[in-house]
Design a protein around this motif. Structure first.
Motif, PDB file in Angstrom:
ATOM      1  N   ARG A  72       9.278   3.063   0.113  1.00 10.15           N
ATOM      2  CA  ARG A  72      10.205   4.008   0.493  1.00 10.15           C
ATOM      3  C   ARG A  72      10.771   4.130   1.794  1.00 10.15           C
ATOM      4  NH1 ARG A  72       8.392  10.249  -1.084  1.00 10.15           N
ATOM      5  NH2 ARG A  72       7.930   9.115  -2.837  1.00 10.15           N
ATOM      6  N   TRP A  73      10.330   3.395   2.822  1.00 11.69           N
ATOM      7  CA  TRP A  73      10.901   3.346   3.902  1.00 11.69           C
ATOM      8  C   TRP A  73      12.079   2.456   3.885  1.00 11.69           C
ATOM      9  CZ3 TRP A  73       5.503   1.743   6.160  1.00 11.69           C
ATOM     10  CH2 TRP A  73       4.739   2.841   6.520  1.00 11.69           C
ATOM     11  N   ALA A  74      11.945   1.491   3.076  1.00 11.44           N
ATOM     12  CA  ALA A  74      13.150   0.406   2.733  1.00 11.44           C
ATOM     13  C   ALA A  74      14.096   1.038   2.020  1.00 11.44           C
ATOM     14  CB  ALA A  74      12.575  -0.803   2.261  1.00 11.44           C
ATOM     15  N   LEU A  75      13.979   2.102   1.127  1.00 14.21           N
ATOM     16  CA  LEU A  75      14.921   3.071   0.444  1.00 14.21           C
ATOM     17  C   LEU A  75      15.779   3.569   1.394  1.00 14.21           C
ATOM     18  CD1 LEU A  75      14.055   4.595  -2.845  1.00 14.21           C
ATOM     19  CD2 LEU A  75      15.434   5.788  -1.203  1.00 14.21           C
TER      20      LEU A  75
ATOM     21  N   ALA B 129       1.455   0.126   9.137  1.00 22.46           N
ATOM     22  CA  ALA B 129       2.553  -0.790   8.495  1.00 22.46           C
ATOM     23  C   ALA B 129       2.055  -2.207   8.621  1.00 22.46           C
ATOM     24  CB  ALA B 129       3.876  -0.623   8.764  1.00 22.46           C
ATOM     25  N   ALA B 130       1.680  -2.779   9.753  1.00 19.12           N
ATOM     26  CA  ALA B 130       1.395  -4.308   9.891  1.00 19.12           C
ATOM     27  C   ALA B 130      -0.110  -4.312   9.945  1.00 19.12           C
ATOM     28  CB  ALA B 130       2.109  -4.517  11.540  1.00 19.12           C
ATOM     29  N   ALA B 131      -0.821  -3.332   9.578  1.00 10.64           N
ATOM     30  CA  ALA B 131      -2.388  -3.527   9.712  1.00 10.64           C
ATOM     31  C   ALA B 131      -3.119  -4.776   8.838  1.00 10.64           C
ATOM     32  CB  ALA B 131      -3.127  -2.424   9.472  1.00 10.64           C
ATOM     33  N   ASP B 132      -2.471  -4.759   7.631  1.00 14.10           N
ATOM     34  CA  ASP B 132      -3.129  -5.927   6.626  1.00 14.10           C
ATOM     35  C   ASP B 132      -2.820  -7.203   7.229  1.00 14.10           C
ATOM     36  OD1 ASP B 132      -4.438  -4.143   4.998  1.00 14.10           O
ATOM     37  OD2 ASP B 132      -2.543  -3.919   3.807  1.00 14.10           O
TER      38      ASP B 132
ATOM     39  N   ARG C 175       0.881  -1.207   0.202  1.00 15.78           N
ATOM     40  CA  ARG C 175      -0.073   0.091  -0.028  1.00 15.78           C
ATOM     41  C   ARG C 175       0.977   1.123   0.074  1.00 15.78           C
ATOM     42  NH1 ARG C 175      -5.454  -0.739   1.465  1.00 15.78           N
ATOM     43  NH2 ARG C 175      -5.975  -2.956   2.337  1.00 15.78           N
ATOM     44  N   GLY C 176       0.692   2.089  -1.135  1.00 12.51           N
ATOM     45  CA  GLY C 176       1.473   3.310  -0.948  1.00 12.51           C
ATOM     46  C   GLY C 176       0.877   4.238  -0.193  1.00 12.51           C
ATOM     47  N   GLY C 177       1.714   5.082   0.513  1.00 12.07           N
ATOM     48  CA  GLY C 177       1.120   6.267   1.193  1.00 12.07           C
ATOM     49  C   GLY C 177       0.540   5.823   2.632  1.00 12.07           C
ATOM     50  N   ARG C 178       0.568   4.622   3.118  1.00 17.59           N
ATOM     51  CA  ARG C 178       0.026   4.264   4.266  1.00 17.59           C
ATOM     52  C   ARG C 178       0.989   4.930   5.485  1.00 17.59           C
ATOM     53  NH1 ARG C 178       2.466  -1.986   4.699  1.00 17.59           N
ATOM     54  NH2 ARG C 178       4.218  -1.523   3.459  1.00 17.59           N
ATOM     55  N   PRO C 179       0.363   5.344   6.793  1.00 18.33           N
ATOM     56  CA  PRO C 179       1.105   5.837   7.560  1.00 18.33           C
ATOM     57  C   PRO C 179       1.878   4.700   8.255  1.00 18.33           C
ATOM     58  CG  PRO C 179      -1.281   5.495   8.191  1.00 18.33           C
ATOM     59  CD  PRO C 179      -1.296   5.179   6.931  1.00 18.33           C
TER      60      PRO C 179
END
Length: 358
Positions: free
Chosen positions: A311-314, A295-298, A287-291
């Motif tokens: 992006r966080w991994a980048l 991050a673990a919700a799904d 999911r792009g743009g999730r807060p």
């Protein structure tokens, strides 16, 4: 409730947690299409993700769309990727190579043979693309003949075998984000009259043929596939029948017993719930743009088995450890996403280094 920290087995891989590194184009390959000199360091820095899905890797000259993207169809490519996979494995990670044929999302100036892009039909995407000469309009593609579609399936198979020869743990077939396979899905990009066009069953045929051929060549446990239902990237419009296509496509793919299905989720939550019910193996949902707090919700809700991070991994090679500790994250620098050298690629600090620098 499943936790993001619960282990999971996907194919041959035993993963310690439910985060993965999502595929991200970085445009830093060498002139011959081999990974750049810093690629091994870049991916190895992120081995803590457990499962790394690489940037899109073209399976042929025709498959390249963007400037300086890597390939996996020559021996030089295999040698270059072997350095990457060895480095990732040395740090305990696993690597799936994303096989991406850009189709009509290409410019001749960005390819080694400088030929007109290929696509299901001769319909331009109405988009622009960066080239060495600057931003240019993407030209109208040439429609693949039926024989050429079949040859493209073989290109995917060859690339998958080369990826395994390079030490990859598997491959992810890119059937999303407006590239060639999704172009076959969309009636505004596919107006063919042969067995690959027209009814839904025909428009999903190419995807199934690629997935079947690749899984037979390297094993279904080494094969994943990415979809993006409803995505309009690259000028794609799947129309009102788009959800019906995925309701038929997912069960057909499930029959192949692939290691995982990777969904780039674009907003149709009801369809995602159906895909979850239809897919028997590991499901990755990006999911792009999730807060960050979601991050673990799904995974926790049972909608996904794995949460890919982009992006966080980048910007955070140690994202998993930072998330575990509740540590602050580095901000990604968009100016360094594509092309260039170490800056914005391999020089993002880990949390310990950031504290020392402060």
């Amino acid at each position: 409730m499943t936790s993001i920290w619960d282990p999971i087995r996907i194919g041959r891989m035993a993963l310690a947690h439910r985060f993965a590194m999502a595929p991200m184009t970085r445009s830093r390959a060498q002139a011959d299409g081999a990974p750049g000199p810093l690629a091994a360091e870049y991916y190895a820095q992120r081995a803590g993700f457990g499962l790394i899905i690489t940037e899109g890797v073209q399976p042929s000259d025709d498959g390249q769309g963007y400037l300086n993207t890597p390939g996996i169809y020559t021996e030089a490519h295999v040698a270059g990727w072997r350095r990457v996979t060895d480095a990732v494995h040395a740090r305990g990670g696993h690597l799936f190579m994303q096989l991406m044929h850009a189709g009509r999302m290409a410019h001749p100036d960005n390819t080694p043979h400088h030929r007109q892009p290929v696509a299901p039909s001769a319909i331009a995407p109405g988009q622009t693309m960066f080239t060495a000469a600057g931003l240019q309009e993407i030209p109208e593609p040439r429609a693949l003949s039926t024989d050429e579609v079949e040859a493209t399936v073989r290109d995917f198979v060859h690339a998958a075998r080369q990826a395994i020869a390079a030490g990859a743990d598997g491959v992810e077939i890119h059937a999303a984000n407006g590239y060639l396979i999704q172009q076959f899905f969309a009636s505004n990009a596919n107006r063919r009259t042969d067995r690959y066009g027209g009814p839904i069953e025909n428009r999903m045929r190419f995807a199934i043929e690629v997935a079947r051929a690749v899984s037979e060549a390297i094993g279904p446990e080494r094969t994943g596939l990415r979809i993006s239902p409803g995505s309009t990237l690259g000028g794609i419009d799947e129309g009102p029948e788009g959800p019906a296509l995925y309701r038929r496509l997912v069960p057909a793919l499930a029959e192949l017993d692939l290691a995982y299905l990777h969904v780039a989720q674009g907003g149709n939550e009801a369809l995602l719930g159906e895909i979850r019910r239809l897919w028997p193996n590991a499901l990755l949902v990006a999911r792009g743009g999730r807060p960050l707090e979601r991050a673990a919700a799904d995974v926790e809700a049972g909608l996904a088995d794995v949460a890919p991070v982009a992006r966080w991994a980048l910007a955070n090679p140690d994202f998993v450890e930072r998330y575990r500790r509740g540590a602050p994250l580095n901000e990604a620098d968009p100016a360094t996403f594509y092309g260039g050298g170490a800056h914005g690629y391999t020089d993002y600090p880990t949390f310990g280094r950031a504290l020392v620098a402060a």
